[in-house]
Motif scaffolding. Structure first.
Motif, PDB file in Angstrom:
ATOM      1  N   SER A  16       0.862  -1.173   0.000  1.00 35.60           N
ATOM      2  CA  SER A  16       0.000   0.000   0.000  1.00 35.60           C
ATOM      3  C   SER A  16       0.905   1.231   0.000  1.00 35.60           C
ATOM      4  CB  SER A  16      -0.898   0.006   1.235  1.00 35.60           C
ATOM      5  OG  SER A  16      -1.828  -1.063   1.208  1.00 35.60           O
ATOM      6  N   TYR A  44      -4.322  -1.847  -0.169  1.00 33.53           N
ATOM      7  CA  TYR A  44      -4.670  -3.262  -0.036  1.00 33.53           C
ATOM      8  C   TYR A  44      -5.560  -3.452   1.193  1.00 33.53           C
ATOM      9  CZ  TYR A  44      -1.233  -5.054  -3.443  1.00 33.53           C
ATOM     10  OH  TYR A  44      -0.530  -5.359  -4.593  1.00 33.53           O
ATOM     11  N   LEU A  61      -8.284  -4.580  -3.521  1.00 33.76           N
ATOM     12  CA  LEU A  61      -7.259  -3.614  -3.902  1.00 33.76           C
ATOM     13  C   LEU A  61      -7.913  -2.412  -4.580  1.00 33.76           C
ATOM     14  CD1 LEU A  61      -4.234  -2.861  -4.315  1.00 33.76           C
ATOM     15  CD2 LEU A  61      -4.292  -4.205  -6.427  1.00 33.76           C
ATOM     16  N   SER A  99      -6.406  -8.797  -6.153  1.00 33.82           N
ATOM     17  CA  SER A  99      -4.958  -8.850  -6.371  1.00 33.82           C
ATOM     18  C   SER A  99      -4.496 -10.232  -6.815  1.00 33.82           C
ATOM     19  CB  SER A  99      -4.221  -8.425  -5.099  1.00 33.82           C
ATOM     20  OG  SER A  99      -4.549  -9.277  -4.018  1.00 33.82           O
TER      21      SER A  99
END
Length: 344
Positions: free
Chosen positions: A41, A128, A143, A168
């Protein structure tokens, strides 16, 4: 390292119980300089982007050249200025060498720069759910990715953002390196790579959004404990607590929470597609605290005493509208509907 917001100076909901049902949680993102990967992130970091998916571009900037700045020149200028400000120098001397001054001045002089095709969007935020479990998202995704065109758009003078939600696990062949624009409209819209340190806090509405009678009582309470009315020699005096800056909306980049209304009164916003209500999703702010909101400064950054604009509060190097913030709102009915942007 995690970041910890100091406890609020007082429990404002105990003083004004009407605030309790208006409380919301927000996630302060606390960006700090680093070298994030596609699995992190981040703000300004690389995105987990499928190699077989076209990289988004701006249809409004598809000319063969644009008036603007070169991203590499902007980054070089930042490095030179950062080094120059902390370098010892004689009193009255320029903090830059003549050679550095030439580079720095050139980097902010907009020129006509060729661009091969439409301007590619710039990665701004990647979040995330593994790092932020409360991330609002469509079912089956974990995500959120936010990109924007690094030019002002429309009368709002904001970069035009695009949002992408993904699973993801579906990205098995990530794009190794995204295209970068050869020209950007402003150095304010080019983020420095930062890892995030999410932290959940409680917020209350900005005074602009409170019922008038409650806002008036809070203002009267603030006036009663204003230290300007106290004896400056009294060591027992305490620093005044301001509802807007100390107790309501957290400054800086954050997820969710309340809108940081500042220079304008709240106005109705709705989904441009279906007319439903919208809710705050993301706030992008160039500064995590300033002189007025210093009580939100994380404990881990309390010892920093250098220049504010070079310090942890301004790690992203973003700047929205001369020190404001950009909010992104999403439709309460569907994540597929267009988002709404606002500046406060």
């Amino acid at each position: 390292m995690s970041r910890t917001t100091p406890p609020r100076p007082l429990d404002v909901s105990a003083l004004f119980p009407e605030l309790a049902p208006l409380a919301r949680t927000a996630v302060r993102l606390h960006p700090r300089p680093s070298t994030p990967t596609v699995r992190d992130s981040s703000i300004g970091g690389p995105l987990l982007w499928p190699a077989d998916e076209p990289w988004p571009t701006c249809p409004d900037h598809d000319a063969p050249a644009h008036s603007g700045l070169a991203p590499d020149d902007v980054r070089l200028r930042r490095r030179i200025l950062a080094d120059g400000w902390i370098r010892p120098r004689a009193e009255g001397a320029d903090f830059l060498t003549p050679e550095e001054r030439v580079i720095v001045d050139r980097a902010v002089a907009k020129t006509r720069i060729p661009q091969d095709g439409p301007v590619p969007l710039i990665p701004v935020v990647q979040l995330y759910a593994a790092d932020i479990p409360t991330l609002p998202r469509p079912a089956g995704t974990d995500l959120l990715q936010v990109l924007w065109c690094p030019f002002d758009h429309d009368e709002d003078h904001l970069p035009a953002a695009e949002l992408y939600w993904r699973a993801s696990a579906d990205v098995t062949d990530p794009l190794p390196a995204p295209p970068e624009p050869s020209v950007i409209g402003s150095d304010d819209y080019l983020p420095e790579p930062c890892l995030l340190h999410p932290e959940t806090v409680t917020e209350y509405p900005a005074p602009h959004e409170l019922p008038g009678e409650l806002a008036d009582r809070i203002e009267a309470w603030e006036d009663e404990q204003d230290p300007d009315d106290e004896d400056p020699d009294d060591e027992d005096d305490i620093e005044a607590v301001d509802y807007q800056y100390d107790l309501s909306v957290a400054p800086g980049c954050k997820l969710g929470g309340h809108a940081p209304w500042s220079f304008s009164d709240p106005f109705p916003m709705s989904c441009p597609e279906c007319g439903a209500d919208v809710r705050p999703l993301l706030t992008v702010d160039g500064s995590e605290w300033d002189g007025g909101s210093g009580s939100w400064r994380p404990l881990e950054d309390a010892e920093y005493d250098g220049l504010h604009f070079l310090g942890p509060a301004c790690a992203t190097r973003l700047n929205i509208g001369r020190g404001y913030s950009m909010q992104i709102y999403v439709c309460v009915s569907s994540y597929d509907h267009p988002h709404v942007q606002n500046m406060q």
